[in-house]
Scaffold this motif. Structure first.
Motif, PDB file in Angstrom:
ATOM      1  N   SER A 204       0.764  -1.237   0.015  1.00  0.00           N
ATOM      2  CA  SER A 204       0.020   0.028   0.074  1.00  0.00           C
ATOM      3  C   SER A 204       0.846   1.239  -0.013  1.00  0.00           C
ATOM      4  CB  SER A 204      -0.953   0.125   1.148  1.00  0.00           C
ATOM      5  OG  SER A 204      -0.166  -0.080   2.381  1.00  0.00           O
ATOM      6  N   GLU A 209      -1.738   2.242  -6.132  1.00  0.00           N
ATOM      7  CA  GLU A 209      -2.616   1.867  -7.215  1.00  0.00           C
ATOM      8  C   GLU A 209      -2.646   0.393  -7.439  1.00  0.00           C
ATOM      9  OE1 GLU A 209      -1.699   5.819 -10.131  1.00  0.00           O
ATOM     10  OE2 GLU A 209      -1.459   3.766 -10.690  1.00  0.00           O
ATOM     11  N   TYR A 211      -2.138  -1.821  -4.911  1.00  0.00           N
ATOM     12  CA  TYR A 211      -2.900  -2.112  -3.644  1.00  0.00           C
ATOM     13  C   TYR A 211      -4.398  -1.940  -3.661  1.00  0.00           C
ATOM     14  CZ  TYR A 211      -4.541  -2.318   0.893  1.00  0.00           C
ATOM     15  OH  TYR A 211      -5.276  -2.395   2.019  1.00  0.00           O
ATOM     16  N   CYS A 212      -4.836  -0.794  -4.321  1.00  0.00           N
ATOM     17  CA  CYS A 212      -6.224  -0.438  -4.273  1.00  0.00           C
ATOM     18  C   CYS A 212      -6.789  -1.430  -5.333  1.00  0.00           C
ATOM     19  CB  CYS A 212      -6.178   0.861  -4.767  1.00  0.00           C
ATOM     20  SG  CYS A 212      -5.961   2.357  -3.319  1.00  0.00           S
ATOM     21  N   GLN A 213      -6.248  -1.659  -6.400  1.00  0.00           N
ATOM     22  CA  GLN A 213      -6.867  -2.654  -7.154  1.00  0.00           C
ATOM     23  C   GLN A 213      -6.809  -4.212  -6.715  1.00  0.00           C
ATOM     24  OE1 GLN A 213      -4.949  -2.869 -11.106  1.00  0.00           O
ATOM     25  NE2 GLN A 213      -6.471  -4.342 -12.157  1.00  0.00           N
ATOM     26  N   ASN A 215      -7.129  -4.697  -3.372  1.00  0.00           N
ATOM     27  CA  ASN A 215      -8.097  -4.747  -2.390  1.00  0.00           C
ATOM     28  C   ASN A 215      -9.533  -4.708  -2.842  1.00  0.00           C
ATOM     29  OD1 ASN A 215      -8.941  -4.426   0.449  1.00  0.00           O
ATOM     30  ND2 ASN A 215      -8.968  -2.385   0.297  1.00  0.00           N
ATOM     31  N   ASP A 216      -9.841  -3.947  -3.906  1.00  0.00           N
ATOM     32  CA  ASP A 216     -11.168  -4.105  -4.530  1.00  0.00           C
ATOM     33  C   ASP A 216     -11.791  -5.553  -4.904  1.00  0.00           C
ATOM     34  OD1 ASP A 216     -10.578  -0.978  -6.242  1.00  0.00           O
ATOM     35  OD2 ASP A 216     -11.196  -1.443  -4.235  1.00  0.00           O
TER      36      ASP A 216
END
Length: 260
Positions: A204, A209, A211-213, A215-216
């Motif tokens: 993260s 970016e 990580y966000c993908q 995590n989603d």
């Protein structure tokens, strides 16, 4: 005529030898230039330098790990010594109180009390003794409750966001000049707890970016350890992210935790 022919042959030999020398010199200089600017040699040199830097990083991390383990060992020894001393002092204090109370009880009798029935005095003494035992037992239970309340200051994390928040708090303590062992101790968490989910925070902070993908796409019922394993796999598969994380650890922007 013979003399002129001999001179001509000698001149031809000199010219041939001179041309050969020039050719050899040109080839040698060309070879020298080629070696000095060879791309293969430059790649090999760069690779060797990177390997040396990586080895230095590994040695530094190992030294840091050894230092942390030694500090944890010393801390545990200190805690054990203090606990043993406290227990001994408590036992000595209980014995002294018992002796003192017995002396007071024996000195409180008058000469007239010597004629009192022995059975009644024995029963009253047993009652007092029982009350003291109950008091001591109650104090011990209170001490146990206090120890249970004095747990670690952190709460159990359930989602990745809480993992990242806890990691950042420990990192903030570490960036103030403390060792990892001291940082974990001050926050109230052990090293393995942070190390098991460190990949979540590392990904993260190094690649938000990515990580966000990831995590989603995470399932609601997915365990934190399984999600941490996914983050670790992403880091291992992407050399640029792995290199960035390594550099951030060297710069002190991430905790220098090495995966076992």
């Amino acid at each position: 005529m013979k003399v002129s022919r001999r001179r001509t042959k000698q001149q031809e030999k000199r010219e041939d030898s001179g041309s050969k020398c020039e050719t050899t010199h040109d080839n040698t200089s060309a070879a020298g230039r080629g070696d000095s600017h060879s791309p293969t040699a430059q790649i090999a040199l760069a690779k060797a330098k990177s390997e040396v830097e990586l080895l230095k990083l590994k040695v530094a991390s190992q030294q840091e790990k050894i230092k942390d383990l030694e500090e944890e060992r010393d801390f545990l020894r200190t805690q054990l010594t203090q606990a043993n001393k406290a227990e001994e002092e408590k036992e000595e204090g209980g014995v002294k109180r018992k002796k003192k109370s017995i002396v007071i009880d024996s000195s409180s009798f008058d000469s007239s009390d010597s004629f009192v029935d022995s059975d009644s005095t024995d029963s009253s003494f047993e009652k007092k003794k029982k009350k003291r035992r109950e008091k001591i037992k109650g104090k011990k239970e209170k001490m146990k409750r206090k120890k249970e309340k004095k747990g670690p200051i952190f709460q159990r994390v359930c989602v990745p966001a809480e993992v990242i928040r806890r990691y950042e708090k420990v990192l903030a303590i570490y960036m103030k000049g403390n060792t990892m062992a001291k940082s974990f101790q001050k926050y109230g968490v052990d090293r393995n707890t942070i190390a098991q989910t460190a990949s979540i925070a590392e990904l993260s902070l190094a690649a938000p970016e990515t990580y966000c993908q990831l995590n989603d796409d995470r399932g609601k019922k997915e365990k934190l350890l399984d999600f941490a394993k996914k983050c670790q796999d992403v880091i291992a598969s992407d050399k640029s992210i792995a290199e960035k994380i390594s550099n951030m650890k060297v710069e002190g922007k991430l905790l220098p935790i090495q995966k076992k």
